[in-house]
Scaffold this active site. Structure first.
Site, PDB file in Angstrom:
ATOM      1  CG  ASP A  53      -1.749   1.231   1.363  1.00  0.00           C
ATOM      2  OD1 ASP A  53      -2.642   1.442   0.528  1.00  0.00           O
ATOM      3  OD2 ASP A  53      -1.508   2.016   2.303  1.00  0.00           O
ATOM      4  CD  GLU A 125      -3.351  -1.959  -1.156  1.00  0.00           C
ATOM      5  OE1 GLU A 125      -3.578  -0.757  -1.377  1.00  0.00           O
ATOM      6  OE2 GLU A 125      -3.640  -2.536  -0.081  1.00  0.00           O
TER       7      GLU A 125
END
Length: 230
Positions: A53, A125
């Protein structure tokens, strides 16, 4: 195909071969699967997701900064949030059929977890985090440029389809509605079918694991049809 074969297949799709195979295995492991393993527990993807992320936020910021010199800070922030939101990342994950490689527990599998936006976006992610740890920032940038930043205009149209269609319909003085027309499959693995209608006329049709996704696909179809009339 065994797990080793699946990993090789995925590496072929993304064009990156991991030196440390444990990283990609971890990136694909959901907590429901790791919790089921009584012996030799697998590590799940949550830590890699956290890292991925942050890497994605940096790379998307740099991409927008370099490619949209006329944008204000507020515009860049809105574009970035659109590019890396759950729906957007799930869309990108489906492009490489990432769902088929995820290790899920039996319960999560039975309730359609393999196609759930929240899981797909998290794993996307996690894979970014794994690529970053294995190959560095350049490898991570190559991955996200190819699979997240590519065909951005068409993806943007898809992501914003509901709001864009609503704006067009309002300007025409018409009414937009979404109607659930079918529910296919068993309760734990249901597909919703939705029609987008303008003044009662069907202009687009979509389907998905939830009503929101089905509406978005229906809106995208309708928007493309409306734009083709211009």
């Amino acid at each position: 195909m065994d797990k080793q074969g699946q990993l090789k297949e995925l590496e072929g799709k993304i064009g990156y071969v991991f030196r440390n195979k444990k990283l990609i295995k971890e990136a694909l492991t959901h907590s429901s699967f790791s919790n089921e393993q009584k012996i030799n527990k697998y590590r799940n993807y949550e830590r890699l997701e956290f890292l991925g992320d942050a890497v994605l936020e940096l790379l998307s910021s740099r991409f927008i900064f370099g490619n949209y010199p006329g944008m204000s800070e507020g515009q860049m922030t809105r574009l970035r949030s659109t590019m890396v939101c759950e729906t957007a990342l799930a869309f990108c994950a489906r492009d490489i059929f990432l769902g088929r490689y995820i290790l899920l527990g039996k319960g999560e599998e039975a309730t359609g977890g393999r196609e759930r936006d929240s899981i797909l976006s998290d794993v996307m992610e996690a894979v970014i985090g794994a690529v970053y740890l294995d190959g560095g920032i350049d490898a991570a940038e190559e991955f996200v440029t190819r699979f997240v930043f590519s065909d951005l205009e068409n993806k943007q149209l898809f992501y914003d389809s509901k709001s864009l269609l609503q704006e067009r319909v309002q300007k025409q003085g018409k009414e937009l509605s979404y109607e659930l027309v079918a529910e296919i499959g068993p309760e734990h693995d249901k597909i919703f079918v939705v029609e987008a209608r303008i003044d009662g006329e069907t202009v687009g049709k979509g389907q998905g694991r939830n009503k929101k996704t089905a509406q978005q696909q229906a809106a995208y179809q309708a928007l493309i049809a409306e734009m083709s009339k211009e």
